[in-house]
Design an enzyme around this catalytic site. Structure first.
Site, mmCIF file in Angstrom:
data_model
loop_
_atom_site.group_PDB
_atom_site.id
_atom_site.type_symbol
_atom_site.label_atom_id
_atom_site.label_comp_id
_atom_site.label_asym_id
_atom_site.label_seq_id
_atom_site.Cartn_x
_atom_site.Cartn_y
_atom_site.Cartn_z
ATOM 1 N N LYS A 107 0.811 -1.215 0.000
ATOM 2 C CA LYS A 107 0.000 0.000 0.000
ATOM 3 C C LYS A 107 0.848 1.270 0.000
ATOM 4 O O LYS A 107 0.342 2.347 -0.287
ATOM 5 C CB LYS A 107 -0.974 -0.020 1.174
ATOM 6 C CG LYS A 107 -2.025 -1.106 0.995
ATOM 7 C CD LYS A 107 -3.213 -0.942 1.904
ATOM 8 C CE LYS A 107 -4.298 -1.938 1.572
ATOM 9 N NZ LYS A 107 -3.933 -3.327 1.929
HETATM 10 C C1 LIG Z 1 -4.703 -4.345 1.593
HETATM 11 C C2 LIG Z 1 -3.948 -5.603 1.542
HETATM 12 C C3 LIG Z 1 -4.313 -6.636 0.677
HETATM 13 C C4 LIG Z 1 -5.560 -6.546 -0.192
HETATM 14 O O1 LIG Z 1 -5.412 -5.619 -1.232
HETATM 15 P P1 LIG Z 1 -6.727 -5.079 -2.008
HETATM 16 O O2 LIG Z 1 -6.207 -4.132 -3.015
HETATM 17 O O3 LIG Z 1 -7.616 -4.440 -0.982
HETATM 18 O O4 LIG Z 1 -7.372 -6.271 -2.610
HETATM 19 C C5 LIG Z 1 -3.520 -7.765 0.631
HETATM 20 N N1 LIG Z 1 -2.429 -7.890 1.422
HETATM 21 C C6 LIG Z 1 -2.052 -6.920 2.269
HETATM 22 C C7 LIG Z 1 -0.852 -7.133 3.120
HETATM 23 C C8 LIG Z 1 -2.784 -5.753 2.359
HETATM 24 O O5 LIG Z 1 -2.411 -4.811 3.206
#
Ligand SMILES: *Cc1c(COP(=O)(O)O)cnc(C)c1O
Length: 434
Positions: A107
């Protein structure tokens, strides 16, 4: 380029408005009115380019009319200040490590790009910009750290009390400055609902310049397509590449679908989930049945109503068969996830985090039937972020990276809140006006 709402293709706004609003007034999600297709020459030379150079070309294709190239270059250099290496640990099975950023999760890509872009737009605004973000763990830390100290912005993070790991919590509750953390007595879905309600509240909208930083924001989505291009460029066999994406709100997977639409020859996607299997179920039954989320060891994917599903449908004009031709879905229990972590550690000496483990499982299942593929699964977080789960599964102690140690030493500061909108609204008015 204009952006339209998934609820009404005739409602079009500028990039600036789409980024500042986050969610369209009709509750739809913004989509680019055209997805640029990159020329063959771009793909032919991709392997000779750096990650930053690739990212700049992809971003430029979307944003060239809205952001001056020099500014875009600065934003990219700030966003992509760390690598996303591919690690091969079995023949034709690769982990794409997306956790080398400051908060050790993928993210960081979206949050850093968005904070820079918002900072660029904020210069023209007179009011302070308030970023509301609901998090099940990683979004909060990435967004809070991305915006920390950015002039003209304030961040309010909502998270479900007791449902994120201690380390995750420390990364957004200890920062101070322009970051406020609200600890909600409820689920992640409650937090997401509160944010959505705030955007529909006329009084709040008049008083504050509200924007969102959840994966619904288009400025989070675009940068998440960069690493699909980069990973593909580094693979030797380029014509049979499949990506398995551990998914919750499906932003990451949607960004991959966008990369494919831009011309990147990805053969297939695998939507890998924990028992919150709304999308795998949809891909089996053609029925979308959102429901309350269940708690799992891969808690950043505990989502019962995946927000980017609307974008996935939109990309395929609601054509179920077409979507199904590009995406398969599999779901896995906590037990399967923990067994996978143990097996991969034993056999490959690689420590998966619980989310990456779900991605790995989805890829493995797909490859059982589709042998002739080059498989990449996204490793979305560093295993140290989920210490308890990882240590229990692999039975070794994990060293905390220095970046995490710093957070843990600091003191948590939160405001406790029940899950009603009335309480949230009152709190918002109080904490934003002083
Ligand atoms: C947010 C997150 C996901 C999921 O990603 P999306 O884009 O919401 O599908 C998967 N793994 C981790 C570690 C995350 O923080």
């Amino acid at each position: 380029m204009k952006y339209y709402s998934t609820n009404n293709p005739n409602h079009k706004v500028s990039l600036k408005e789409a980024v500042l609003k986050g969610l369209a007034p009709d509750n739809g999600l913004y989509m680019p009115e055209a997805i640029p297709v990159l020329p063959q020459a771009f793909f032919d030379t991709l392997h000779t380019k750096s990650f930053q150079e690739i990212a700049l070309e992809v971003a430029h294709a979307f944003l060239k009319d809205d952001v001056p190239t020099a500014e875009l270059k600065r934003i990219i250099e700030h966003t992509i200040s760390f690598d996303a290496p591919l690690v091969e640990f079995a023949k034709n099975v690769f982990a794409l490590e997306l956790f080398h950023g400051p908060t050790l999760a993928f993210k960081d890509f979206g949050a850093r790009f968005m904070s820079q872009l918002l900072g660029y737009f904020a210069k023209e605004e007179k009011r302070e910009i308030v970023i509301l973000v609901a998090t099940s763990g990683d979004t909060g830390s990435a967004v809070a750290n991305g915006f920390l100290g950015v002039p003209g912005t304030k961040v309010v993070v909502l998270y479900p009390s007791g449902k994120v790991s201690d380390i995750q919590e420390k990364q957004f509750t200890t920062l101070g400055q322009n970051i406020t953390a609200l600890e909600v007595d409820g689920s992640f879905d409650d937090c997401q609902r509160l944010v959505k309600e705030a955007f529909l509240d006329e009084e709040l909208k008049t008083k504050f310049f509200l924007t969102s930083a959840n994966s619904i924001n288009i400025a989070r989505l675009i940068p998440q397509s960069f690493y699909y291009f980069y990973a593909w460029s580094r693979l030797k066999e380029k014509n049979k590449v499949v990506f398995s994406v551990p998914s919750g709100n499906f932003g990451n997977l949607t960004a991959g679908l966008i990369a494919k639409r831009m011309g990147l020859p990805i053969r297939h996607f695998i939507a890998s989930t924990n028992i919150n299997d709304i999308v795998p179920e949809y891909l089996q039954t053609n029925k979308f049945n959102p429901r309350p989320s269940k708690v799992t060891v891969s808690n950043a994917m505990d989502v019962g109503n995946p927000s980017n599903f609307a974008r996935m449908l939109d990309l395929y004009q609601n054509d179920f068969e077409k979507l199904k031709a590009d995406v398969s879905g599999f779901d896995f229990s906590d037990e399967e996830t923990q067994t996978a972590m143990r097996d991969v550690f034993t056999n490959n000496k690689y420590v998966l985090d619980p989310h990456g483990a779900v991605g790995y499982l989805g890829l493995k299942k797909y490859l059982e039937v589709n042998i002739n593929s080059t498989g990449v699964f996204l490793e979305t977080a560093h295993p140290a972020k989920f210490l308890e789960v990882v240590e229990e599964a692999v039975n070794i102690s994990i060293d905390l990276p220095d970046r995490l140690k710093i957070f843990i030493k600091n003191k948590k500061q939160t405001i406790l809140l029940d899950k009603s909108f009335t309480s949230f609204k009152a709190m918002l008015q109080k904490s934003l006006t002083n």
